[in-house]
Enzyme design. Structure first.
Site, PDB file in Angstrom:
ATOM      1  N   PHE A 127      51.071  41.366  57.038  1.00  0.00           N
ATOM      2  CA  PHE A 127      50.695  41.107  58.436  1.00  0.00           C
ATOM      3  C   PHE A 127      49.198  41.330  58.576  1.00  0.00           C
ATOM      4  O   PHE A 127      48.689  42.395  58.242  1.00  0.00           O
ATOM      5  CB  PHE A 127      51.459  42.033  59.392  1.00  0.00           C
ATOM      6  CG  PHE A 127      51.139  41.746  60.837  1.00  0.00           C
ATOM      7  CD1 PHE A 127      51.746  40.694  61.510  1.00  0.00           C
ATOM      8  CD2 PHE A 127      50.198  42.507  61.526  1.00  0.00           C
ATOM      9  CE1 PHE A 127      51.444  40.408  62.838  1.00  0.00           C
ATOM     10  CE2 PHE A 127      49.885  42.225  62.854  1.00  0.00           C
ATOM     11  CZ  PHE A 127      50.516  41.177  63.504  1.00  0.00           C
ATOM     12  N   ASP A 214      43.345  44.935  53.110  1.00  0.00           N
ATOM     13  CA  ASP A 214      43.590  45.164  54.545  1.00  0.00           C
ATOM     14  C   ASP A 214      44.184  46.557  54.719  1.00  0.00           C
ATOM     15  O   ASP A 214      45.371  46.781  54.513  1.00  0.00           O
ATOM     16  CB  ASP A 214      44.541  44.088  55.091  1.00  0.00           C
ATOM     17  CG  ASP A 214      44.849  44.288  56.582  1.00  0.00           C
ATOM     18  OD1 ASP A 214      44.526  45.368  57.122  1.00  0.00           O
ATOM     19  OD2 ASP A 214      45.422  43.365  57.195  1.00  0.00           O
ATOM     20  N   LYS A 243      42.843  50.331  63.971  1.00  0.00           N
ATOM     21  CA  LYS A 243      43.871  51.309  64.333  1.00  0.00           C
ATOM     22  C   LYS A 243      43.362  52.759  64.417  1.00  0.00           C
ATOM     23  O   LYS A 243      42.779  53.138  65.409  1.00  0.00           O
ATOM     24  CB  LYS A 243      45.045  51.203  63.364  1.00  0.00           C
ATOM     25  CG  LYS A 243      45.936  49.974  63.682  1.00  0.00           C
ATOM     26  CD  LYS A 243      47.239  50.053  62.928  1.00  0.00           C
ATOM     27  CE  LYS A 243      48.137  48.859  63.182  1.00  0.00           C
ATOM     28  NZ  LYS A 243      48.862  48.944  64.425  1.00  0.00           N
TER      29      LYS A 243
HETATM   30  N1  PLP Z   1      46.385  44.236  59.753  1.00  0.00           N
HETATM   31  C1  PLP Z   1      47.395  45.105  59.630  1.00  0.00           C
HETATM   32  C2  PLP Z   1      47.770  45.614  58.277  1.00  0.00           C
HETATM   33  C3  PLP Z   1      48.101  45.534  60.756  1.00  0.00           C
HETATM   34  O1  PLP Z   1      49.118  46.397  60.626  1.00  0.00           O
HETATM   35  C4  PLP Z   1      47.716  45.038  62.018  1.00  0.00           C
HETATM   36  C5  PLP Z   1      48.464  45.432  63.235  1.00  0.00           C
HETATM   37  O2  PLP Z   1      49.570  45.884  63.201  1.00  0.00           O
HETATM   38  C6  PLP Z   1      46.666  44.132  62.096  1.00  0.00           C
HETATM   39  C7  PLP Z   1      46.016  43.764  60.947  1.00  0.00           C
HETATM   40  C8  PLP Z   1      46.228  43.582  63.425  1.00  0.00           C
HETATM   41  O3  PLP Z   1      45.596  44.587  64.147  1.00  0.00           O
HETATM   42  P1  PLP Z   1      45.375  44.423  65.738  1.00  0.00           P
HETATM   43  O4  PLP Z   1      46.711  44.505  66.374  1.00  0.00           O
HETATM   44  O5  PLP Z   1      44.472  45.570  66.089  1.00  0.00           O
HETATM   45  O6  PLP Z   1      44.710  43.102  65.944  1.00  0.00           O
END
Ligand code: PLP
Length: 402
Positions: A127, A214, A243
């Site tokens: 994700f 990521d 986060k």
């Molecule tokens: N990347 C990862 C691994 C995530 O868990 C998330 C959100 O859950 C995101 C990107 C996207 O982050 P945001 O919701 O702050 O756009």
């Protein structure tokens, strides 16, 4: 009727106050927070050092714009460079923005090398966010459906399958980067094998690809080290963060080093709010507090205690497929969809989440104590057992879809 757009399935609970890993709802009922706002409240709720620093910063200055030098941004970037081992930080406001920056860096890196249609290797079940580029990179049809046409330029392979990446390398000369979420959070706490990460890195070296990790959800100390790649002992080229980076204040950061250093130049990217003094104070204070309170070691120790506690309490319970994770990023996979466990846990005064339909996800704040961890297990395990006793496994087992 609420005027809030209906884009979330919400529990009928509203929290009005928090302290450490505890939350109180409107009726004054107390809950143990096993989720920390989905890995956001690194220091728990109302940490005195963070509350004070943010309050003082609001009294001085909240926002000025990137048309000027921002000393708080420089200080936050220094700290991020130190804990990541990388060189440059672009600040934004969320995880998807950090990933969007990473994707732009990979494409620009490709164009700078004469590759007109750069491609990025991405993983099934990862994700990366909900903008058009990041949902296209995301390995979930559910996230993508209805938003086609998708952004092109992604080649998808299964996680932990190095041969699949070798195949791509052999057939696609447009590849410029590998983008991996080393512990897939939304995808169900799927942990990359350390040897796999090292193998991916070796492929990146051999082909001069960028290694992009990521760490939006798994980073920032949750696994017992600042970042998952540090368990594998190498440096990536691009690390998107968000986060937990500012303890709850919205922030994102795209960190670069190695081959990605200097790829973006003035005018290539920007953000109005990105790197504002308020968020930057959140970043610096969160990092300093994690370090000063020894929260990396604590995350590893308390996380292991929770996994061991769950393993003991759920031993022999039919329907538990696996308890997995690293540090304070923990999943309990069941053999059936278990969304209703969220409500059952709330009834027991516990905040959890279920992801990928049948994985209970725990992401408590790094300040959780061993006593609170025991309490978490004592509140959760009986609810899981009760749920399993009163429901039936999915037919055929969902395991086929893994
Ligand atoms: N990347 C990862 C691994 C995530 O868990 C998330 C959100 O859950 C995101 C990107 C996207 O982050 P945001 O919701 O702050 O756009």
């Amino acid at each position: 009727m609420s005027h809030v757009m209906n884009t979330y399935a919400r529990q009928p609970v509203a929290f009005v106050r928090g302290q450490g890993v505890w939350l109180w709802d409107e009726a004054g009922r107390k809950y143990l927070d096993g989720l920390a706002g989905i890995a956001v409240n690194t220091l728990g709720h109302n940490h005195p050092r963070l509350t004070r620093a943010l309050s003082e910063q609001i009294g001085r200055l909240i926002h000025v714009s990137n048309l000027f030098r921002i000393p708080e941004q420089e200080a936050a970037a220094d700290r991020i460079a130190e804990i990541t081992g990388l060189d440059e930080v672009f600040f934004c406001n969320s995880g998807l923005e950090a990933n969007e920056a990473a994707i732009k860096i990979a494409r620009k890196y490709g164009h700078d090398r004469g590759i007109q249609e750069p491609a990025i290797v991405v993983m099934e079940k990862a994700f990366h966010g909900r903008s058009l580029a990041t949902l296209s990179a995301t390995g979930s049809r559910k996230v993508q459906a209805g938003f086609e046409p998708l952004v092109q330029g992604f080649v998808r392979v299964p996680l932990n399958d190095l041969d699949a990446v070798r195949q791509v390398a052999a057939h696609n000369k447009n590849v410029v980067a590998v983008f991996v979420e080393p512990i897939q959070g939304e995808g169900g706490i799927n942990v990359s094998r350390i040897e796999y990460l090292r193998g991916l890195k070796a492929l990146c070296e051999a082909h001069e690809w960028l290694f992009m990790s990521d760490e939006v959800q798994c980073g920032l100390g949750r696994t017992g080290r600042w970042f998952v790649y540090q368990h594998a002992g190498f440096l990536p080229d691009v690390v998107p963060l968000a986060k937990g980076l500012a303890g709850g204040v919205p922030v994102g950061a795209c960190v670069t080093g190695g081959r990605a250093r200097g790829v973006l130049k003035p005018g290539n990217h920007g953000s109005t709010f990105g790197g504002n003094p308020l968020a930057m104070t959140g970043v610096a204070t969160t990092i300093d507090t994690v370090r000063d309170e020894g929260l990396l070691a604590s995350a590893a120790r308390v996380g292991a205690a929770i996994r061991d506690g769950l393993a003991a309490a759920l031993k022999g319970a039919a329907g538990v497929v696996e308890i997995r994770g690293m540090g304070l990023m923990i999943g309990i996979e069941l053999d059936r969809p278990c969304g209703e466990l969220v409500k059952a846990a709330l009834d027991a005064g516990l905040v959890i989440n279920v992801t990928a339909e049948r994985v209970v996800r725990l992401l408590p704040a790094l300040v959780i104590s061993e006593t609170e961890a025991r309490e978490l297990v004592e509140r959760l395990a009986p609810r899981v057992k009760q749920f399993l006793a009163q429901s039936t496994p999915a037919q055929p087992p969902l395991a086929a879809a893994r």
